[in-house]
Design an enzyme around this catalytic site. Structure first.
Site, mmCIF file in Angstrom:
data_model
loop_
_atom_site.group_PDB
_atom_site.id
_atom_site.type_symbol
_atom_site.label_atom_id
_atom_site.label_comp_id
_atom_site.label_asym_id
_atom_site.label_seq_id
_atom_site.Cartn_x
_atom_site.Cartn_y
_atom_site.Cartn_z
ATOM 1 N N ASP A 20 -100.277 26.089 -33.269
ATOM 2 C CA ASP A 20 -101.482 25.724 -34.348
ATOM 3 C C ASP A 20 -101.711 26.787 -35.484
ATOM 4 O O ASP A 20 -102.561 27.316 -34.659
ATOM 5 C CB ASP A 20 -102.482 25.017 -34.002
ATOM 6 C CG ASP A 20 -102.509 23.776 -34.757
ATOM 7 O OD1 ASP A 20 -102.494 24.423 -36.027
ATOM 8 O OD2 ASP A 20 -103.530 23.441 -34.615
ATOM 9 N N ALA A 44 -97.596 27.594 -44.289
ATOM 10 C CA ALA A 44 -98.700 27.792 -44.998
ATOM 11 C C ALA A 44 -99.220 25.850 -45.423
ATOM 12 O O ALA A 44 -98.347 24.726 -44.762
ATOM 13 C CB ALA A 44 -98.989 27.709 -46.438
ATOM 14 N N TYR A 45 -99.867 25.787 -45.840
ATOM 15 C CA TYR A 45 -101.029 24.483 -45.847
ATOM 16 C C TYR A 45 -100.428 24.413 -47.558
ATOM 17 O O TYR A 45 -100.974 24.851 -48.285
ATOM 18 C CB TYR A 45 -102.495 24.273 -45.907
ATOM 19 C CG TYR A 45 -103.509 23.194 -46.589
ATOM 20 C CD1 TYR A 45 -104.124 22.525 -45.328
ATOM 21 C CD2 TYR A 45 -102.986 22.899 -47.709
ATOM 22 C CE1 TYR A 45 -104.073 21.080 -45.058
ATOM 23 C CE2 TYR A 45 -104.058 21.383 -47.519
ATOM 24 C CZ TYR A 45 -104.471 20.362 -46.020
ATOM 25 O OH TYR A 45 -104.881 19.287 -46.795
ATOM 26 N N THR A 46 -99.582 23.775 -47.431
ATOM 27 C CA THR A 46 -99.375 23.105 -48.559
ATOM 28 C C THR A 46 -99.124 22.599 -49.750
ATOM 29 O O THR A 46 -98.924 21.857 -50.597
ATOM 30 C CB THR A 46 -97.571 24.017 -48.836
ATOM 31 O OG1 THR A 46 -97.093 23.011 -47.872
ATOM 32 C CG2 THR A 46 -97.346 25.341 -48.363
ATOM 33 N N TYR A 109 -105.933 25.754 -53.381
ATOM 34 C CA TYR A 109 -104.567 25.845 -53.008
ATOM 35 C C TYR A 109 -104.177 27.294 -53.459
ATOM 36 O O TYR A 109 -103.624 28.770 -52.483
ATOM 37 C CB TYR A 109 -102.916 25.032 -52.937
ATOM 38 C CG TYR A 109 -101.912 26.478 -52.554
ATOM 39 C CD1 TYR A 109 -101.289 26.317 -51.332
ATOM 40 C CD2 TYR A 109 -101.160 26.383 -53.612
ATOM 41 C CE1 TYR A 109 -100.503 26.666 -50.891
ATOM 42 C CE2 TYR A 109 -100.264 26.968 -53.589
ATOM 43 C CZ TYR A 109 -99.852 26.782 -52.565
ATOM 44 O OH TYR A 109 -98.269 27.429 -51.815
ATOM 45 N N LYS A 113 -104.148 31.278 -50.466
ATOM 46 C CA LYS A 113 -103.063 31.702 -50.927
ATOM 47 C C LYS A 113 -103.263 32.971 -51.063
ATOM 48 O O LYS A 113 -102.928 34.098 -50.677
ATOM 49 C CB LYS A 113 -101.993 31.020 -51.248
ATOM 50 C CG LYS A 113 -101.414 30.097 -51.487
ATOM 51 C CD LYS A 113 -100.885 30.263 -50.005
ATOM 52 C CE LYS A 113 -99.186 31.233 -49.934
ATOM 53 N NZ LYS A 113 -98.246 31.546 -48.808
HETATM 54 N N1 LIG Z 1 -92.845 24.528 -51.905
HETATM 55 C C1 LIG Z 1 -93.107 25.049 -53.328
HETATM 56 O O1 LIG Z 1 -93.208 25.220 -54.217
HETATM 57 C C2 LIG Z 1 -93.640 27.406 -53.218
HETATM 58 C C3 LIG Z 1 -93.970 27.880 -54.585
HETATM 59 C C4 LIG Z 1 -94.407 29.242 -54.470
HETATM 60 C C5 LIG Z 1 -94.811 29.035 -52.989
HETATM 61 N N2 LIG Z 1 -94.863 28.843 -51.837
HETATM 62 C C6 LIG Z 1 -95.206 29.271 -50.889
HETATM 63 O O2 LIG Z 1 -94.104 29.589 -49.239
HETATM 64 C C7 LIG Z 1 -94.220 28.993 -48.392
HETATM 65 C C8 LIG Z 1 -93.007 28.038 -47.538
HETATM 66 O O3 LIG Z 1 -93.471 27.274 -48.498
HETATM 67 P P1 LIG Z 1 -92.895 25.526 -48.205
HETATM 68 O O4 LIG Z 1 -92.630 25.290 -49.692
HETATM 69 O O5 LIG Z 1 -91.415 25.959 -47.590
HETATM 70 O O6 LIG Z 1 -93.487 24.636 -47.828
HETATM 71 P P2 LIG Z 1 -93.683 23.370 -46.344
HETATM 72 O O7 LIG Z 1 -92.731 23.002 -46.502
HETATM 73 O O8 LIG Z 1 -95.127 22.631 -46.507
HETATM 74 O O9 LIG Z 1 -93.887 24.364 -45.161
HETATM 75 C C9 LIG Z 1 -94.996 24.935 -44.947
HETATM 76 C C10 LIG Z 1 -94.642 25.241 -43.376
HETATM 77 O O10 LIG Z 1 -95.597 25.846 -42.347
HETATM 78 C C11 LIG Z 1 -95.903 25.011 -41.368
HETATM 79 N N3 LIG Z 1 -97.562 24.806 -41.569
HETATM 80 C C12 LIG Z 1 -98.685 24.415 -41.666
HETATM 81 N N4 LIG Z 1 -100.179 24.151 -41.386
HETATM 82 C C13 LIG Z 1 -99.373 24.895 -39.816
HETATM 83 C C14 LIG Z 1 -100.486 24.089 -39.321
HETATM 84 N N5 LIG Z 1 -101.561 23.899 -38.383
HETATM 85 N N6 LIG Z 1 -99.420 25.518 -37.530
HETATM 86 C C15 LIG Z 1 -98.286 25.123 -37.551
HETATM 87 N N7 LIG Z 1 -97.420 25.595 -38.859
HETATM 88 C C16 LIG Z 1 -97.986 25.240 -39.622
HETATM 89 C C17 LIG Z 1 -94.874 23.623 -41.699
HETATM 90 O O11 LIG Z 1 -94.952 22.951 -40.588
HETATM 91 P P3 LIG Z 1 -94.891 21.455 -40.709
HETATM 92 O O12 LIG Z 1 -93.414 21.318 -41.524
HETATM 93 O O13 LIG Z 1 -94.909 21.235 -39.010
HETATM 94 O O14 LIG Z 1 -96.212 20.654 -41.354
HETATM 95 C C18 LIG Z 1 -93.892 24.323 -42.038
HETATM 96 O O15 LIG Z 1 -93.263 24.350 -41.369
HETATM 97 C C19 LIG Z 1 -95.436 28.774 -48.361
HETATM 98 O O16 LIG Z 1 -96.099 30.389 -48.071
HETATM 99 C C20 LIG Z 1 -95.602 28.700 -50.024
HETATM 100 O O17 LIG Z 1 -97.849 29.061 -49.826
HETATM 101 C C21 LIG Z 1 -93.930 27.909 -52.068
#
Ligand SMILES: NC(=O)c1ccc[n+]([C@@H]2O[C@H](COP(=O)([O-])OP(=O)(O)OC[C@H]3O[C@@H](n4cnc5c(N)ncnc54)[C@H](OP(=O)(O)O)[C@@H]3O)[C@@H](O)[C@H]2O)c1
Length: 268
Positions: A20, A44-46, A109, A113
């Site tokens: 976690d 990440a908490y996204t 957020y 970050k």
């Molecule tokens: N999506 C975008 O548009 C975007 C844009 C810019 C940067 N990013 C960055 O890219 C990275 C990946 O983003 P994403 O879009 O793939 O986000 P995502 O789908 O929300 O994935 C985030 C991951 O973190 C895990 N997570 C969150 N809280 C957790 C906790 N307390 N313990 C364990 N695992 C936890 C989630 O697990 P669960 O699925 O089980 O919740 C998920 O596997 C992040 O660093 C984000 O900031 C994303």
């Protein structure tokens, strides 16, 4: 990221099922004992809107856990890639943001970050901080999936037209990560697909590419909205096109155009 790296390396996935990330206390030890050559922190908490009311939790996941991971990686002598975001910028610019442009997040957020970037960098000055934006994939929780879900059941959908950025396919981000590892790179990099668009035009392109790929959609009209008409808890930066010149020159290739990648994903 895992499919992109599989075959070239032994992959150890670490996720919520075993750890976690809102409880950073144990993570340093976990990552120190892994002794991985590279750790890619995608966790990440996204949820941008709920982060406004849960900033302490978002900070634990996005900053304190990233710090603990970096401390573990430092102890084991490995390298780290920290994923970060266009939301560290205020979006008031009108030219693509470069890596050294001053950050100024306007939502919780983005603040958490940015704090994560700073924390990782303080422990591992050679870490890669990879900022990306508007990422989508075949999974459920992203803009493309949300537009398709709404377009399948509604004749009319409303999408903001006052946010401009570069939609980016997760597969292209994963390939960039693979190439950065191959180059043993360090520093901060911006990576998105090339080109830029508004959320509204992006939604229209998603619908048109989906129709081309023969998806059955009910939608007839895509209406423009804006930050005022579609009220959401978090402020979003309006303009977050990222300048990808630095990564293109290090990797000696340009990112694919966002429309090409969108069509490839929807066809596949
Ligand atoms: N999506 C975008 O548009 C975007 C844009 C810019 C940067 N990013 C960055 O890219 C990275 C990946 O983003 P994403 O879009 O793939 O986000 P995502 O789908 O929300 O994935 C985030 C991951 O973190 C895990 N997570 C969150 N809280 C957790 C906790 N307390 N313990 C364990 N695992 C936890 C989630 O697990 P669960 O699925 O089980 O919740 C998920 O596997 C992040 O660093 C984000 O900031 C994303």
């Amino acid at each position: 990221v895992i499919p992109a790296l599989q075959g070239d390396a032994t992959i150890i996935p670490i996720g919520r099922d075993t750890h976690d990330f809102s409880q950073p206390e144990k993570l340093e030890e976990v990552f120190a004992s892994l002794r991985a050559d590279w750790v890619v922190n995608c966790a990440a908490y996204t949820d941008v809107d709920t982060a406004e009311h849960n900033e302490a939790l978002a900070h634990r996941v996005n900053c304190e856990s990233a710090l603990a991971i970096a401390q573990g990686v430092k102890r084991s002598g490995g390298r780290m890639i920290q994923l970060s975001t266009d939301y560290i910028f205020n979006g008031r610019g009108d030219h693509p943001y470069r890596e050294d442009d001053p950050p100024d997040p306007i939502c919780a957020y983005g603040r958490t970050k940015l704090a994560g970037e700073t924390a990782v960098r303080s422990v591992l000055p050679e870490a890669i901080v990879l900022r990306t934006a508007w990422v989508y994939s075949k999974s459920k929780n992203n803009f493309v999936a949300a537009i398709l879900e709404r377009a399948m059941v509604n004749e009319e959908i409303c999408v903001v037209d006052d946010e401009v950025g570069a939609p980016t396919w997760s597969v292209d981000v994963a390939n960039a990560i693979k190439l950065l590892i191959g180059k043993n790179a360090s520093g901060t990099f911006h990576f998105t697909n090339s080109g830029q668009t508004s959320r509204l035009d992006f939604a229209q392109a998603i619908i048109s590419a989906a129709r081309h790929a023969r998806l059955d959609l009910k939608v007839k009209n895509v209406l423009p909205g804006n930050g005022e008409s579609i009220r959401r808890p978090a402020n979003r930066p309006k303009y977050t096109v990222l300048d990808t010149g630095k990564i293109s020159s290090v990797l000696r290739c340009n990112p694919p155009h966002w429309k090409t990648s969108l069509e490839t994903m929807l066809r596949s």
